[in-house]
Design an enzyme around this catalytic site. Structure first.
Site, mmCIF file in Angstrom:
data_model
loop_
_atom_site.group_PDB
_atom_site.id
_atom_site.type_symbol
_atom_site.label_atom_id
_atom_site.label_comp_id
_atom_site.label_asym_id
_atom_site.label_seq_id
_atom_site.Cartn_x
_atom_site.Cartn_y
_atom_site.Cartn_z
ATOM 1 N N ASN A 201 0.872 -1.172 0.000
ATOM 2 C CA ASN A 201 0.000 0.000 0.000
ATOM 3 C C ASN A 201 0.907 1.220 0.000
ATOM 4 O O ASN A 201 1.486 1.563 1.023
ATOM 5 C CB ASN A 201 -0.891 -0.039 1.261
ATOM 6 N N LYS B 162 0.170 4.248 -0.322
ATOM 7 C CA LYS B 162 -0.458 5.448 0.264
ATOM 8 C C LYS B 162 -0.175 6.663 -0.635
ATOM 9 O O LYS B 162 -0.094 6.503 -1.846
ATOM 10 C CB LYS B 162 0.029 5.650 1.698
ATOM 11 N N HIS C 171 -9.643 1.407 4.609
ATOM 12 C CA HIS C 171 -8.392 1.516 5.362
ATOM 13 C C HIS C 171 -8.622 2.436 6.565
ATOM 14 O O HIS C 171 -9.380 3.400 6.478
ATOM 15 C CB HIS C 171 -7.283 2.075 4.451
ATOM 16 N N GLU D 289 -6.944 4.729 7.771
ATOM 17 C CA GLU D 289 -6.664 6.155 7.521
ATOM 18 C C GLU D 289 -7.850 6.813 6.838
ATOM 19 O O GLU D 289 -8.127 7.995 7.049
ATOM 20 C CB GLU D 289 -5.380 6.301 6.684
ATOM 21 N N GLU E 77 -5.714 -5.029 10.471
ATOM 22 C CA GLU E 77 -4.676 -4.033 10.728
ATOM 23 C C GLU E 77 -4.958 -3.299 12.029
ATOM 24 O O GLU E 77 -5.742 -2.344 12.053
ATOM 25 C CB GLU E 77 -4.642 -3.010 9.589
ATOM 26 N N GLY F 42 2.346 2.061 10.804
ATOM 27 C CA GLY F 42 3.340 3.125 10.676
ATOM 28 C C GLY F 42 4.033 3.489 11.981
ATOM 29 O O GLY F 42 4.705 4.510 12.068
ATOM 30 N N SER G 81 3.162 -2.372 10.284
ATOM 31 C CA SER G 81 4.623 -2.442 10.473
ATOM 32 C C SER G 81 5.233 -3.786 10.073
ATOM 33 O O SER G 81 6.175 -4.260 10.711
ATOM 34 C CB SER G 81 4.991 -2.064 11.905
#
Ligand code: PGA
Length: 248
Positions: free
Chosen positions: A9, A11, A94, A96, A166, A172, A212
Site C-alpha cells: 500500500n 499510500k 483503510h 486512515e 490491521e 506506521g 509495520s
C-alpha cells in the site's frame, strides 16, 4: 489451500518517475515468488505502473473508490475508472480513510458491494485502536466491522474478499502485534465469516495481517496458521524490503 497474498500500500507516495522505478525493481523479484503480489498505487501512477509491470506476476491495486457508478462526486474515482486502468484489487475501508475521511461501516459496505459487482477484489481493512485494544474490545470491533462490511454480499462473492486485519496502533508505528496475537484475531475473524456464511466460505477467504510488516518480521508473521498474507505500507516503498517480504 489459500494462496498467500502480499499487497503493498503505497499510500500518498511516489510520483510517476519513482513509481515506475520501484515497479521495475520489483518485477523480477515478484516472478520468483509463489505468493500473489499486488501493488496498490495512487490513481495518478496507475497507467504508468501498469505498463511497467506488464507480463510480470504483479497485479495492480487501488487504495479507494466511490460506490456510485458515476455522477456529481467531485474528486472521486469510480470502479469503472479503475478497471479501465487494469486495476484488479482495491483497498476498502483503510483505517486512515475511516479516521481522516469519515468513512463508516455503511460506506465501506457500499464500496465492497460495488467493487464486487464490477469484478474488483476488495481488500477490506478492519482493526482496533489502541484504546479499544486496551479495553479488551478488539474482537467486538473487528466483528462489527466485518459483519457490516459483508452485509448483503452473497456467499459466492464473499469468498472473493480479502480481509486485512490491521491494528491501528501498529500502522506506521514500528510496533507490530505479536504473530500469535495477530493469528488469534485473524482466527477469530475467520470464525465470524463462518458464523455469517459457512465453514466453506471461511476456509476460502484470505485474511492478511497489516501493521509495520517488514523484511525482519515477515517470515514469523507468514508462518502463522491463519495468516494468509500481509498488507504492507512503509516497507512496500523500498524495493529491497518489499522483495524480501514477498520472498519471505
Ligand atoms: P505500515 O502500514 O506497514 O506502514 O504500518 C500498513 C498499512 O497501513 O496498510
Amino acid at each position: 489451500m489459500r494462496l498467500p497474498i502480499i499487497a503493498g500500500n503505497w499510500k500518498m507516495n511516489n510520483t510517476i518517475e519513482d513509481a515506475v522505478k520501484l515497479a521495475n525493481e520489483l518485477k523480477e523479484e515478484a516472478n520468483k515468488t509463489d505468493v500473489k503480489v499486488v501493488i496498490c498505487c495512487p490513481f495518478t501512477v496507475l497507467a504508468d505502473v501498469r505498463k511497467a509491470v506488464e507480463g510480470s506476476k504483479i497485479k495492480l491495486g487501488a487504495q479507494n473508490m466511490h460506490w456510485e457508478d458515476n455522477g456529481a462526486y467531485t474528486g472521486e474515482i469510480s470502479a469503472d475508472m479503475l478497471t479501465e486502468q487494469g486495476v484488479e484489487y482495491v483497498i476498502i475501508g483503510h483505517s486512515e480513510r475511516r479516521q481522516y475521511f469519515n468513512e463508516t461501516d455503511e460506506t465501506v459496505n457500499k464500496k465492497i458491494k460495488k467493487a464486487l459487482e464490477k469484478d474488483l477484489i476488495p481488500i477490506l481493512c478492519v482493526g482496533e485502536t489502541l484504546e479499544e485494544k486496551e479495553s479488551n474490545t478488539t474482537n467486538e470491533i473487528v466483528k462489527r466491522q466485518t459483519v457490516k462490511a459483508f452485509e448483503g454480499v452473497e456467499a459466492e462473492d464473499a469468498k472473493k474478499i480479502v480481509i486485512a486485519y490491521e491494528p491501528i496502533w501498529a500502522i506506521g508505528t514500528g510496533k507490530t502485534a505479536s504473530p500469535e496475537d495477530a493469528n488469534d484475531v485473524i482466527a477469530y475473524i475467520r470464525n465470524v465469516v463462518k458464523e455469517t456464511y459457512s465453514e466453506e466460505v471461511s476456509e476460502v477467504v484470505a485474511i492478511q495481517y497489516g501493521g509495520s510488516v517488514k523484511a525482519a518480521n515477515a517470515t514469523e508473521i507468514m508462518n502463522q496458521e491463519d495468516i494468509d498474507g500481509a498488507l504492507v505500507g512503509g516497507a512496500s516503498l523500498k524495493a529491497e524490503e518489499f522483495s524480501a517480504i514477498i520472498n519471505f
